[in-house]
Design an enzyme around this catalytic site. Structure first.
Site, mmCIF file in Angstrom:
data_model
loop_
_atom_site.group_PDB
_atom_site.id
_atom_site.type_symbol
_atom_site.label_atom_id
_atom_site.label_comp_id
_atom_site.label_asym_id
_atom_site.label_seq_id
_atom_site.Cartn_x
_atom_site.Cartn_y
_atom_site.Cartn_z
ATOM 1 N N LYS A 10 3.748 -25.439 34.508
ATOM 2 C CA LYS A 10 4.433 -24.329 35.143
ATOM 3 C C LYS A 10 4.056 -23.013 34.447
ATOM 4 C CE LYS A 10 8.593 -26.349 35.240
ATOM 5 N NZ LYS A 10 9.974 -26.692 35.736
ATOM 6 N N ASN A 115 10.790 -25.316 30.957
ATOM 7 C CA ASN A 115 10.436 -26.629 30.409
ATOM 8 C C ASN A 115 8.969 -27.001 30.619
ATOM 9 O OD1 ASN A 115 10.605 -27.155 33.127
ATOM 10 N ND2 ASN A 115 12.080 -28.816 32.961
#
Ligand code: CMP
Length: 146
Positions: A10, A115
């Site tokens: 991400k 995360n």
């Protein structure tokens, strides 16, 4: 028999320079990389990807964060035995504060909203996510590893 999963680094993972680290862990484990792309996902793609979370209070900020273009996402398709389940084991718990040492999140991050990675949580999600992120001709490569 040819199990595949969708794993993404991400924007925070890309920003922090953790792309190679995450790829290396899957390669060293013995999984086979069959799809790889760098992109800023569209709002439509991010919303569809996280459709299951659309009622959550953090949904809007999650979609904004994935799509704002401050950093791109690296989307990957990994293939191999039990890769859906083992991929999740390798990533560690969604909340890094609950992720064990030795896992990607347990070793590299602390915040649930940052995360660094995503992995399909079931065979159904894997199928949905792979076809969502990888569509074009030749984007997934069937190759033989010995
Ligand atoms: P991911 O594995 O990509 O799947 C859904 C994502 O939503 C998750 O990782 C987190 O980044 C995010 N998320 C889940 N719970 C929360 C939360 N309570 N607050 C902010 N983000 C969250």
């Amino acid at each position: 028999a040819k199990e595949r999963t969708f794993i993404a680094v991400k924007p925070d993972g890309v920003q922090r320079g953790l792309v190679a680290e995450i790829i290396a862990r899957f390669e060293r484990r013995g999984y086979k990389l069959v799809g790889l792309k760098l992109l800023v996902p569209s709002v439509g793609l991010a919303k569809e990807h996280y459709a299951d979370l659309s009622s959550k209070p953090f949904f809007k900020s999650l979609v904004e964060y994935m799509t704002n273009g401050k950093a791109p996402v690296v989307g990957m398709v990994w293939e191999g035995p039990s890769v859906i389940k083992q991929g999740r084991v390798m990533l560690g718990a969604t909340d890094p504060k609950a992720a064990g040492p030795g896992t990607i999140r347990g070793d590299l991050c602390l915040s649930i909203g940052r995360n660094i990675c995503h992995g399909s949580d079931s065979a159904e999600s894997a199928m949905k996510e792979i076809s969502l992120w990888f569509g074009g001709r030749g984007e997934i490569v069937d190759w033989t590893s010995n």
